[in-house]
Write an enzyme that holds these catalytic residues in place. Structure first.
Site, PDB file in Angstrom:
ATOM      1  N   LYS A 191       0.821  -1.215   0.000  1.00 31.32           N
ATOM      2  CA  LYS A 191       0.000   0.000   0.000  1.00 31.32           C
ATOM      3  C   LYS A 191       0.859   1.272   0.000  1.00 31.32           C
ATOM      4  CE  LYS A 191      -4.025  -2.038   0.015  1.00 31.32           C
ATOM      5  NZ  LYS A 191      -3.675  -3.444  -0.270  1.00 31.32           N
TER       6      LYS A 191
HETATM    7  C1  LIG Z   1      -9.892  -2.880  -1.581  1.00 34.44           C
HETATM    8  C2  LIG Z   1      -9.246  -3.573  -0.420  1.00 34.44           C
HETATM    9  N1  LIG Z   1      -9.912  -3.641   0.741  1.00 34.44           N
HETATM   10  C3  LIG Z   1      -9.375  -4.238   1.823  1.00 34.44           C
HETATM   11  C4  LIG Z   1      -8.138  -4.799   1.779  1.00 34.44           C
HETATM   12  C5  LIG Z   1      -7.601  -5.481   2.993  1.00 34.44           C
HETATM   13  O1  LIG Z   1      -6.480  -4.848   3.497  1.00 34.44           O
HETATM   14  P1  LIG Z   1      -5.553  -5.580   4.587  1.00 34.44           P
HETATM   15  O2  LIG Z   1      -4.640  -6.481   3.854  1.00 34.44           O
HETATM   16  O3  LIG Z   1      -4.843  -4.445   5.272  1.00 34.44           O
HETATM   17  O4  LIG Z   1      -6.454  -6.304   5.515  1.00 34.44           O
HETATM   18  C6  LIG Z   1      -7.392  -4.746   0.600  1.00 34.44           C
HETATM   19  C7  LIG Z   1      -6.060  -5.345   0.542  1.00 34.44           C
HETATM   20  O5  LIG Z   1      -5.418  -5.511  -0.448  1.00 34.44           O
HETATM   21  C8  LIG Z   1      -7.971  -4.121  -0.536  1.00 34.44           C
HETATM   22  O6  LIG Z   1      -7.299  -4.057  -1.693  1.00 34.44           O
END
Ligand SMILES: Cc1ncc(COP(=O)(O)O)c(C=O)c1O
Length: 394
Positions: A191
């Protein structure tokens, strides 16, 4: 098929985190501080993050997934409820709806931007609908005014998935600024602000913030910092059977410095995206991202090109193989969630249910875009894409 293309020797990864000496020093001093779990750095990061986006409260989590789940739990979503989200997202946005016991109901995307289409949301509302989870896909903003207008009319809670949208502005306002519901950010390794794993829930709602704080550490009335620091007491209660979702200080150490460096990292992302836009805008056979007028700042988490199948003798999967052959890493965001077997089997979703999403998926490729890419790397990606189009144009 290859032309006289001058192939680079080393593979260009799709993504790399941008970690400087500053992050390394801060992690080392955290390790030496004697406090690794949730403590002063997490509290400081929460404070700075809330200030940065312009929200009253921020609660550090071990992932955006946790923040999405907690948002719905804190808003009282549970069995028997329906929650509307987009199928063009990572599974986390929808899995967390299932974790509450509610049913995920998908609404198709706007075929121009890839974000959830507010008209489609409205079509999916029933007497069971309790919330909407819009996803600020790729770093674009969803049409928040329209979504909140629908939410107000039907009395629905809104939990924005801003995993891609740190730095994004909707009509001049940062995502997370004075939020009406909750907004969840991701600090996963790929990210724009990366702590390896990590997330943040922001809200202006004091009750939700208080519930979230308790739910992330098992529902304990006091966290470890309150108990083990000087003046703390060993006594605690379990107010709700919560979760183990809290952020910890090693993550926050990375987060504090990444936040400090965010502006500089974003400037580089913007430069790269502009270079791609300029290079590809007149290439017949591919399309560059269309940015909505209300996305006044794009976070450029992803740079997605779409191939135009009518103009090329090659499909998306083959295009990716050709890029790989030229030593360029890529990704696809996303395989539609409704087509995943868990969703087909449990809810009966099938191919054809969301035509805009499915058509979008068939043609998209995410190109490398990260601050540590050199100009040579960027030029190489451009030349590779152009070479493939040149080889396979009808
Ligand atoms: C659109 C979206 N929502 C939620 C997430 C979840 O993030 P995390 O890996 O921090 O739980 C991601 C992760 O890639 C994502 O791309």
């Amino acid at each position: 098929m290859t032309s006289n293309f001058n192939k680079r020797k080393d593979f260009l990864p799709y993504c790399l985190p941008d970690i400087s000496e500053l992050e390394i020093q801060e992690v080392v001093s955290t390790l030496k501080s004697g406090w690794l779990a949730k403590g002063p750095r997490t509290i400081e990061f929460e404070k700075r993050f809330a200030e940065y986006v312009g929200a009253k409260y921020a609660v550090g989590m071990n992932s955006c997934t946790a923040a999405l789940h907690i948002s719905l739990v804190a808003a009282g979503i549970g069995p028997g409820d329906e929650v509307i989200t987009t199928p063009m997202t990572f599974a986390a946005s929808a899995n967390t709806i299932i974790h509450t016991g509610a049913k995920p109901v998908f609404a198709d995307i706007d075929p121009k931007t890839g974000c959830i289409d507010p008209d489609e949301i409205e079509k999916k509302i029933t007497s069971k609908t309790k919330a909407i989870v819009p996803v600020h896909y790729s770093g674009q903003a969803c049409d928040l005014d329209r979504i909140y207008e629908i939410a107000d009319r039907y009395n629905l809670f809104v939990s924005e998935d801003a995993a891609h949208a740190i730095y994004t502005k909707y009509k001049g306002r940062m995502i997370g600024n004075r939020p009406k519901g909750t907004v969840s950010f991701s600090f996963y390794a790929t990210k724009n602000l990366a702590t390896g794993e990590g997330g943040m829930l922001v809200t202006d709602d004091e009750e939700i913030a208080n519930k979230a704080r308790i739910l992330v550490t098992h529902g304990m009335s006091k966290n470890a910092w309150n108990r083990y620091a000087k003046g703390g007491s060993w006594m605690y209660d379990i107010e709700e059977p919560g979760y183990k979702y809290n952020m910890f200080d090693l993550q926050a150490a990375l987060g504090l410095i990444q936040l400090q460096r965010l502006e500089e990292m974003q400037k580089r992302r913007e430069q790269i995206a502009e270079k791609y836009n300029e290079a590809f805008k007149n290439v017949d056979g591919i399309e560059i991202p269309i940015i909505s007028e209300y996305t006044t700042t794009h976070a450029w988490h992803l740079y997605i090109i779409k191939i135009v199948p009518e103009k090329l003798n090659i499909n998306r999967d083959q295009f990716i193989m050709e890029l790989n052959e030229r030593n360029v890493g890529t990704s696809v965001h996303f395989i539609p969630v409704h087509l995943m077997s868990a969703y087909r089997n449990r809810f009966g979703y099938k191919k054809g249910d969301f035509p805009n999403t499915e058509k979008w998926f068939e043609n998209i490729i995410s190109l490398p875009l990260y601050p540590s890419m050199s100009d040579d790397d960027v030029n190489y990606v451009i030349e590779s894409v152009k070479d493939i189009v040149g080889c396979y144009r009808m």
